[in-house]
Structures are given as structure tokens and as C-alpha cells.
Design a protein around this motif. Structure first.
Motif, mmCIF file in Angstrom:
data_model
loop_
_atom_site.group_PDB
_atom_site.id
_atom_site.type_symbol
_atom_site.label_atom_id
_atom_site.label_comp_id
_atom_site.label_asym_id
_atom_site.label_seq_id
_atom_site.Cartn_x
_atom_site.Cartn_y
_atom_site.Cartn_z
ATOM 1 N N MET A 1 34.176 44.128 44.549
ATOM 2 C CA MET A 1 34.488 43.454 43.299
ATOM 3 C C MET A 1 33.577 43.932 42.174
ATOM 4 O O MET A 1 34.002 44.140 41.041
ATOM 5 C CB MET A 1 34.356 41.935 43.474
ATOM 6 N N ALA A 2 32.274 44.131 42.494
ATOM 7 C CA ALA A 2 31.296 44.496 41.473
ATOM 8 C C ALA A 2 31.592 45.858 40.855
ATOM 9 O O ALA A 2 31.259 46.102 39.694
ATOM 10 C CB ALA A 2 29.894 44.478 42.070
ATOM 11 N N GLN A 3 32.206 46.764 41.625
ATOM 12 C CA GLN A 3 32.435 48.113 41.120
ATOM 13 C C GLN A 3 33.415 48.151 39.955
ATOM 14 O O GLN A 3 33.496 49.145 39.230
ATOM 15 C CB GLN A 3 32.966 49.011 42.244
ATOM 16 N N TYR A 4 34.169 47.064 39.730
ATOM 17 C CA TYR A 4 35.155 47.038 38.650
ATOM 18 C C TYR A 4 34.623 46.413 37.369
ATOM 19 O O TYR A 4 35.261 46.502 36.328
ATOM 20 C CB TYR A 4 36.408 46.283 39.107
ATOM 21 N N ARG A 5 33.446 45.802 37.432
ATOM 22 C CA ARG A 5 32.915 45.108 36.263
ATOM 23 C C ARG A 5 32.478 46.094 35.195
ATOM 24 O O ARG A 5 31.677 46.992 35.424
ATOM 25 C CB ARG A 5 31.734 44.225 36.662
ATOM 26 N N GLY A 6 33.014 45.933 33.993
ATOM 27 C CA GLY A 6 32.616 46.743 32.858
ATOM 28 C C GLY A 6 33.068 48.187 32.901
ATOM 29 O O GLY A 6 32.599 49.013 32.121
ATOM 30 N N ARG A 7 34.003 48.530 33.786
ATOM 31 C CA ARG A 7 34.484 49.898 33.903
ATOM 32 C C ARG A 7 35.864 50.025 33.292
ATOM 33 O O ARG A 7 36.656 49.080 33.254
ATOM 34 C CB ARG A 7 34.566 50.302 35.393
ATOM 35 N N LYS B 1 52.861 38.739 44.980
ATOM 36 C CA LYS B 1 52.611 38.135 43.663
ATOM 37 C C LYS B 1 51.613 36.981 43.759
ATOM 38 O O LYS B 1 50.687 36.881 42.956
ATOM 39 C CB LYS B 1 53.930 37.650 43.054
ATOM 40 N N THR B 2 51.823 36.111 44.744
ATOM 41 C CA THR B 2 50.931 34.961 44.894
ATOM 42 C C THR B 2 49.514 35.405 45.204
ATOM 43 O O THR B 2 48.542 34.901 44.638
ATOM 44 C CB THR B 2 51.443 34.030 46.011
ATOM 45 N N GLU B 3 49.369 36.377 46.102
ATOM 46 C CA GLU B 3 48.042 36.873 46.466
ATOM 47 C C GLU B 3 47.377 37.561 45.286
ATOM 48 O O GLU B 3 46.162 37.448 45.092
ATOM 49 C CB GLU B 3 48.151 37.827 47.660
ATOM 50 N N ALA B 4 48.148 38.281 44.488
ATOM 51 C CA ALA B 4 47.586 38.952 43.312
ATOM 52 C C ALA B 4 47.027 37.945 42.326
ATOM 53 O O ALA B 4 45.946 38.155 41.749
ATOM 54 C CB ALA B 4 48.656 39.819 42.642
ATOM 55 N N SER B 5 47.754 36.834 42.123
ATOM 56 C CA SER B 5 47.263 35.808 41.197
ATOM 57 C C SER B 5 45.973 35.179 41.723
ATOM 58 O O SER B 5 45.068 34.844 40.944
ATOM 59 C CB SER B 5 48.331 34.730 40.977
ATOM 60 N N LYS B 6 45.864 35.034 43.047
ATOM 61 C CA LYS B 6 44.630 34.507 43.630
ATOM 62 C C LYS B 6 43.469 35.453 43.379
ATOM 63 O O LYS B 6 42.353 35.040 43.043
ATOM 64 C CB LYS B 6 44.806 34.296 45.133
ATOM 65 N N PHE B 7 43.704 36.756 43.545
ATOM 66 C CA PHE B 7 42.655 37.753 43.323
ATOM 67 C C PHE B 7 42.156 37.709 41.880
ATOM 68 O O PHE B 7 40.953 37.810 41.621
ATOM 69 C CB PHE B 7 43.169 39.158 43.649
ATOM 70 N N ILE B 8 43.085 37.575 40.952
ATOM 71 C CA ILE B 8 42.703 37.534 39.540
ATOM 72 C C ILE B 8 41.827 36.320 39.254
ATOM 73 O O ILE B 8 40.792 36.407 38.582
ATOM 74 C CB ILE B 8 43.950 37.530 38.641
ATOM 75 N N MET B 9 42.224 35.157 39.792
ATOM 76 C CA MET B 9 41.434 33.949 39.567
ATOM 77 C C MET B 9 40.064 34.048 40.228
ATOM 78 O O MET B 9 39.057 33.601 39.673
ATOM 79 C CB MET B 9 42.195 32.723 40.061
ATOM 80 N N LYS B 10 40.007 34.636 41.419
ATOM 81 C CA LYS B 10 38.726 34.784 42.113
ATOM 82 C C LYS B 10 37.810 35.732 41.346
ATOM 83 O O LYS B 10 36.591 35.522 41.276
ATOM 84 C CB LYS B 10 38.958 35.290 43.532
ATOM 85 N N TYR B 11 38.393 36.791 40.780
ATOM 86 C CA TYR B 11 37.582 37.733 40.012
ATOM 87 C C TYR B 11 37.011 37.060 38.771
ATOM 88 O O TYR B 11 35.818 37.181 38.474
ATOM 89 C CB TYR B 11 38.414 38.952 39.603
ATOM 90 N N ILE B 12 37.867 36.342 38.051
ATOM 91 C CA ILE B 12 37.402 35.636 36.856
ATOM 92 C C ILE B 12 36.330 34.614 37.211
ATOM 93 O O ILE B 12 35.339 34.442 36.501
ATOM 94 C CB ILE B 12 38.596 34.954 36.151
ATOM 95 N N ALA B 13 36.533 33.955 38.363
ATOM 96 C CA ALA B 13 35.564 32.951 38.804
ATOM 97 C C ALA B 13 34.207 33.587 39.109
ATOM 98 O O ALA B 13 33.157 33.026 38.795
ATOM 99 C CB ALA B 13 36.090 32.227 40.038
ATOM 100 N N ALA B 14 34.230 34.776 39.714
ATOM 101 C CA ALA B 14 32.989 35.452 40.092
ATOM 102 C C ALA B 14 32.307 36.124 38.903
ATOM 103 O O ALA B 14 31.082 36.272 38.877
ATOM 104 C CB ALA B 14 33.270 36.496 41.173
ATOM 105 N N THR C 1 39.464 53.118 41.313
ATOM 106 C CA THR C 1 40.703 53.096 42.070
ATOM 107 C C THR C 1 41.590 51.945 41.600
ATOM 108 O O THR C 1 41.094 50.836 41.371
ATOM 109 C CB THR C 1 40.398 52.921 43.572
ATOM 110 N N PRO C 2 42.890 52.169 41.434
ATOM 111 C CA PRO C 2 43.777 51.087 40.977
ATOM 112 C C PRO C 2 43.632 49.839 41.844
ATOM 113 O O PRO C 2 43.659 49.914 43.072
ATOM 114 C CB PRO C 2 45.171 51.711 41.121
ATOM 115 N N HIS C 3 43.463 48.725 41.203
ATOM 116 C CA HIS C 3 43.300 47.465 41.930
ATOM 117 C C HIS C 3 43.524 46.318 40.962
ATOM 118 O O HIS C 3 43.308 46.458 39.753
ATOM 119 C CB HIS C 3 41.887 47.380 42.537
ATOM 120 N N VAL C 4 43.937 45.180 41.493
ATOM 121 C CA VAL C 4 44.159 44.013 40.641
ATOM 122 C C VAL C 4 42.849 43.558 39.993
ATOM 123 O O VAL C 4 42.856 42.974 38.902
ATOM 124 C CB VAL C 4 44.810 42.868 41.457
ATOM 125 N N TYR C 5 41.694 43.850 40.621
ATOM 126 C CA TYR C 5 40.412 43.516 40.000
ATOM 127 C C TYR C 5 40.230 44.282 38.691
ATOM 128 O O TYR C 5 39.661 43.772 37.724
ATOM 129 C CB TYR C 5 39.252 43.866 40.939
#
Length: 222
Positions: free
Chosen positions: A1-7, A46-59, A13-17
Motif C-alpha cells: 500500500m505504501a508504494q502508491y503514496r504520493g506517486r 466491484k465490491t472488493e474494489a470499493s473496499k480497497f479504496i476505502m481501506k486505502y483512504i483510511a490508512a 504497477t496498475p492497482h486500485v490503490y
């Protein structure tokens, strides 16, 4: 997850994060509202992707007022459990398929930390309640309520071992019993009172019993 912050999105690599990070950076740096549209056929994630987005925002939030932010994050994530209980079902393509559309607004403060949200549901597949395709299940809520001999089951005159028409050819499982507990925990996390939770499950029980009603008609001839 951290590798996507500020990049930038093209750097990783393409990812929902990466999508979540790009949206959040625009919101923070430019103060502009952002939107993520998640679409696809049943079972595409779709449902799992929305969970990933919320978890990323939360973290990816600041440490200021951490206790309050953690509470908001928990509410946003826990809301998914309730939405899945009353809006998801097993289909021939997916064991946890969303049978409704969902529009979620997440509200942020000036630092970009989540401070609240609003969820609108639409296009719920109501026909599933009375008509199931072979091999499919009804909404999870019906199986959860009938999965164990709990206080709600007894209170509303239901029998977890009985055969109810609304369940189709499927029956409640031990997994449904665990999910029933998770749903009630989510209710508590979102601040639902005991009386409101009782009302919600009473409606579910009422639908179960109503679908089981057999209407007979007597014809009189003179």
C-alpha cells in the motif's frame, strides 16, 4: 500500500490503490472534488474494489485527531457489512454479488482526512425476493436471520431448522451465522440503537413469513 503514496499512476504497477491515491492527492493539493466510477459485470470485483479504496483512504490519513478519524474510518468500512447483508446474494457467477447500485459520498476536511459520509442505494433487485434462478441464493439477510437459534429468530416466531420458501433450494450455513454476528457488530459500530436493530430484523422476518403464505381461493357457484 505504501508504494502508491504520493506517486504518479504511470510510476507504479496498475492497482486500485493507485487510483485511490491519485484521487486523494487531487483533493488535497487542488481542493477539488474527485469521483471514482467502478463498473463491470457480475463477479468482476466491484465490491472488493470499493473496499480497497476505502481501506486505502483510511490508512492514508494524518495522525492529528487520530481517535476521531479512526472512528469515522471504522464507520465507513463497517457500512459495507450492512450493505452486503441486505443487498448482496450468491449468484451462479459470484458468491457475494451486489444486487444493487451504490453511490457513496465521503466527506473530507481541509487536510484530506475523512470526517463523514453518505451512501445512496438504488436499483435494488427486488424480484429476487420472490423468484430465484436455479443454483442461486436470496439476499444474505434471510439466511443470516435463520442461521441459528438467536434471540431475533425466537422473538419473531421463526425456526432455524424449518424450510422457508424464500430460501429456495439453499439453506443457512455456519458461515451465515458468523456473518449474522458481524452484521450486528456493524449495526453497533454505526450507532444503531437496539430498538432500531430489532425493527430491521423484524422486517426481514416479516418478509420471510409473508413469502411463505399460501393463498387459496374458494369458488362458489350458484
Amino acid at each position: 500500500m505504501a508504494q502508491y503514496r504520493g506517486r504518479e499512476m504511470f510510476e507504479v504497477t496498475p492497482h486500485v490503490y493507485a487510483v485511490a491515491d491519485a484521487c486523494q492527492r487531487v483533493l488535497r493539493q487542488q481542493g477539488r472534488d474527485t469521483c471514482v466510477l467502478i463498473s463491470g459485470e457480475s463477479g468482476s470485483g466491484k465490491t472488493e474494489a470499493s473496499k480497497f479504496i476505502m481501506k486505502y483512504i483510511a490508512a492514508n490519513t494524518t495522525q492529528v485527531h487520530r481517535e476521531y478519524i479512526d472512528r469515522v474510518k471504522n464507520v465507513l468500512i463497517q457500512s459495507n457489512s450492512i450493505l452486503e447483508t441486505f443487498g448482496n446474494a450468491k449468484t451462479n457467477r459470484n458468491d457475494n454479488s451486489s444486487r444493487f447500485g451504490k453511490y457513496m459520498d465521503i466527506h473530507f476536511d481541509y487536510k484530506g482526512d475523512p470526517v463523514g459520509g453518505h451512501i445512496s442505494n438504488y436499483l435494488l433487485e427486488k424480484s429476487r425476493v420472490v423468484s430465484l434462478q436455479p443454483g442461486e441464493r436470496n439476499f444474505h439477510s434471510f439466511y443470516q436471520l435463520l442461521s441459528t437459534s438467536n434471540t431475533h429468530t425466537k422473538k419473531f416466531g421463526l425456526n432455524s431448522s424449518a424450510v422457508y420458501k424464500i430460501l429456495g433450494s439453499e439453506r443457512a450455513t455456519a458461515q451465515d451465522s458468523k456473518l449474522y454476528s458481524l452484521t450486528n457488530s456493524a449495526f453497533s459500530a454505526l450507532g444503531f440503537t437496539t430498538s432500531v436493530v430489532d425493527d430491521v430484523w423484524s422486517i426481514v422476518a416479516g418478509v420471510i413469513l409473508l413469502v411463505s403464505v399460501v393463498i387459496t381461493t374458494t369458488h362458489y357457484f350458484w
